[in-house]
Design a protein around this motif. Structure first.
Motif, PDB file in Angstrom:
ATOM      1  N   SER A  60       0.827  -1.210   0.000  1.00 19.35           N
ATOM      2  CA  SER A  60       0.000   0.000   0.000  1.00 19.35           C
ATOM      3  C   SER A  60       0.860   1.258   0.000  1.00 19.35           C
ATOM      4  O   SER A  60       0.463   2.290  -0.529  1.00 19.35           O
ATOM      5  CB  SER A  60      -0.926   0.014   1.229  1.00 19.35           C
TER       6      SER A  60
ATOM      7  N   LYS B  60     -11.674  -7.581  -4.214  1.00 18.99           N
ATOM      8  CA  LYS B  60     -11.709  -6.667  -3.080  1.00 18.99           C
ATOM      9  C   LYS B  60     -10.301  -6.421  -2.540  1.00 18.99           C
ATOM     10  O   LYS B  60      -9.948  -5.293  -2.167  1.00 18.99           O
ATOM     11  CB  LYS B  60     -12.612  -7.242  -1.982  1.00 18.99           C
TER      12      LYS B  60
ATOM     13  N   ASN C 290      -8.795  -2.600  -2.734  1.00 23.53           N
ATOM     14  CA  ASN C 290      -8.332  -1.885  -1.550  1.00 23.53           C
ATOM     15  C   ASN C 290      -6.843  -1.569  -1.632  1.00 23.53           C
ATOM     16  O   ASN C 290      -6.385  -0.532  -1.141  1.00 23.53           O
ATOM     17  CB  ASN C 290      -8.624  -2.702  -0.289  1.00 23.53           C
TER      18      ASN C 290
ATOM     19  N   GLN D 257      -6.486   1.415  -3.706  1.00 25.67           N
ATOM     20  CA  GLN D 257      -6.867   2.612  -2.945  1.00 25.67           C
ATOM     21  C   GLN D 257      -5.846   2.955  -1.853  1.00 25.67           C
ATOM     22  O   GLN D 257      -6.042   3.897  -1.096  1.00 25.67           O
ATOM     23  CB  GLN D 257      -8.246   2.399  -2.292  1.00 25.67           C
TER      24      GLN D 257
ATOM     25  N   ASP E 206      -5.250   1.286   0.769  1.00 26.25           N
ATOM     26  CA  ASP E 206      -5.942   1.049   2.041  1.00 26.25           C
ATOM     27  C   ASP E 206      -5.415  -0.256   2.638  1.00 26.25           C
ATOM     28  O   ASP E 206      -5.947  -1.336   2.366  1.00 26.25           O
ATOM     29  CB  ASP E 206      -7.445   0.969   1.808  1.00 26.25           C
TER      30      ASP E 206
ATOM     31  N   GLU F 157      -5.407  -1.617   5.696  1.00 30.30           N
ATOM     32  CA  GLU F 157      -6.276  -2.387   6.587  1.00 30.30           C
ATOM     33  C   GLU F 157      -7.407  -3.040   5.815  1.00 30.30           C
ATOM     34  O   GLU F 157      -7.797  -4.185   6.090  1.00 30.30           O
ATOM     35  CB  GLU F 157      -6.823  -1.483   7.696  1.00 30.30           C
ATOM     36  N   GLY F 158      -7.952  -2.316   4.830  1.00 28.90           N
ATOM     37  CA  GLY F 158      -9.016  -2.889   4.006  1.00 28.90           C
ATOM     38  C   GLY F 158      -8.531  -4.064   3.178  1.00 28.90           C
ATOM     39  O   GLY F 158      -9.224  -5.076   3.040  1.00 28.90           O
ATOM     40  N   ALA F 159      -7.297  -3.952   2.644  1.00 29.10           N
ATOM     41  CA  ALA F 159      -6.733  -5.047   1.851  1.00 29.10           C
ATOM     42  C   ALA F 159      -6.485  -6.271   2.716  1.00 29.10           C
ATOM     43  O   ALA F 159      -6.786  -7.406   2.318  1.00 29.10           O
ATOM     44  CB  ALA F 159      -5.441  -4.590   1.178  1.00 29.10           C
TER      45      ALA F 159
ATOM     46  N   ALA G 150      -8.012  -7.022   5.529  1.00 28.79           N
ATOM     47  CA  ALA G 150      -9.311  -7.565   5.936  1.00 28.79           C
ATOM     48  C   ALA G 150      -9.940  -8.376   4.805  1.00 28.79           C
ATOM     49  O   ALA G 150     -10.557  -9.427   5.035  1.00 28.79           O
ATOM     50  CB  ALA G 150     -10.243  -6.432   6.348  1.00 28.79           C
ATOM     51  N   ALA G 151      -9.782  -7.903   3.567  1.00 26.95           N
ATOM     52  CA  ALA G 151     -10.307  -8.637   2.415  1.00 26.95           C
ATOM     53  C   ALA G 151      -9.589  -9.972   2.255  1.00 26.95           C
ATOM     54  O   ALA G 151     -10.195 -10.987   1.899  1.00 26.95           O
ATOM     55  CB  ALA G 151     -10.167  -7.790   1.152  1.00 26.95           C
TER      56      ALA G 151
ATOM     57  N   GLU H  94     -11.080 -12.336   4.693  1.00 20.97           N
ATOM     58  CA  GLU H  94     -12.358 -12.849   4.177  1.00 20.97           C
ATOM     59  C   GLU H  94     -12.124 -13.946   3.153  1.00 20.97           C
ATOM     60  O   GLU H  94     -12.823 -14.966   3.144  1.00 20.97           O
ATOM     61  CB  GLU H  94     -13.153 -11.718   3.521  1.00 20.97           C
TER      62      GLU H  94
END
Length: 311
Positions: free
Chosen positions: A201, A284, A288, A291, A293, A295-297, A299-300, A303
């Motif tokens: 990131s 996702k 992310n 972007q 991001d 934390e979003g990456a 977290a994806a 998942e």
């Protein structure tokens, strides 16, 4: 013609060249000599090669940026010590720039030419310098073998695709025998690739972000009856693209080890079938990352791993 040659040279990416050269497995040796003041000097090398049987010539190459280059240039000989698979720690020791006295605690003796022979190696070749040639960013040292000796009856330490093959083989055995549990593997993926996503990131170029998206596209493009070999290659490429975007060589080596685990599990353990339910989760991760991001990456990715196990 010189302009064409220069264009070709610029088109060769050093990182890719290093990666593809790693497709050729090589043995590992410690090259030793004596500095002008008589102190032993040595370094790890996988560029050792035979040149001629008559006369008996061998070679190795040394980076011109190496601080040991003057010692080898001043010496009239060197020793090739071929390492066994039990000597991987020794390989790391002589490759480290942080260890000043490489020979501290290492068992060795002076050979017939007065240069260090390391104990418990597979073989040792004591050489007189036959020639030295500067070639690009390295100097090639050609030595005439004057004395040789066989050592322990063990397997050779082999370097392949940035890792010791001994390690890869050990992991392969663990995977095939079912001794690596899903929970441990999932935790390793979350920890390793979560860290790489956070680094990517910050550090990834736009081209590297594109590569992550393209790797996800390649997985989705497989027909339902795609061969297992292709599925393994595309799954490995997705994670490899994340590792490359993280720009951390040590973590990339760890990622290559995890790729070996993934390949063996897909080949021998898992029931591999189309998983369209995973497509949006990979996207996702890629989105992310695009972007910036972290934390979003991460977290994806979590998942994705959780859904993979549900399937």
């Amino acid at each position: 013609m010189p302009e064409v040659a220069e264009d070709i040279r610029r088109a060769i990416e050093p990182a890719q060249l290093r990666q593809l050269l790693g497709c050729f497995p090589t043995g590992v040796a410690v090259i030793t000599t004596c500095a002008p003041d008589g102190t032993p000097a040595g370094l790890t090398c996988n560029s050792f090669s035979s040149v001629s049987l008559d006369p008996p010539l061998v070679l190795f190459s040394l980076r011109n940026a190496s601080r040991l280059l003057p010692a080898f240039q001043a010496a009239n000989g060197f020793v090739i010590n071929i390492l066994s698979e039990q000597q991987d720690a020794l390989s790391g020791r002589f490759a480290s720039s942080r260890i000043e006295d490489k020979f501290d605690g290492v068992a060795w003796r002076a050979g017939q030419l007065g240069m260090p022979l390391i104990d418990d190696c597979l073989a040792s070749f004591e050489c007189r310098v036959h020639a030295a040639h500067e070639a690009g960013d390295h100097t090639i040292f050609i030595g005439e073998v004057r004395h040789l000796s066989a050592g322990v009856p063990d397997q050779a330490l082999v370097f392949y695709k940035g890792a010791y093959m001994m390690l890869a083989e050990s992991l392969r055995k663990l995977v095939v025998e079912g001794r690596l549990g899903d929970a441990d593997i999932d935790e390793a993926y979350r920890t390793l690739y979560g860290t790489l996503l956070r680094l990517a990131s910050e550090r990834a170029t736009e081209a590297e972000l594109d590569a992550v998206h393209q790797a996800a596209d390649a997985i989705e493009a497989h027909p339902d009856d795609a061969p297992l070999k292709e599925r393994i290659a595309s799954a490995s490429a997705f994670f490899a693209s994340i590792a490359a975007a993280g720009h951390n060589e040590a973590l990339t080596l760890m990622a290559q080890t995890m790729t070996s685990v993934l390949r063996e599990r897909m080949t021998h353990v898992l029931s591999v079938r189309p998983r369209p339910d995973l497509f949006p989760l990979r996207r996702k991760v890629a989105h992310n990352l695009r972007q910036r991001d972290p934390e979003g990456a991460a977290a994806a990715l979590d998942e994705l791993i959780t859904q993979l196990r549900k399937g």
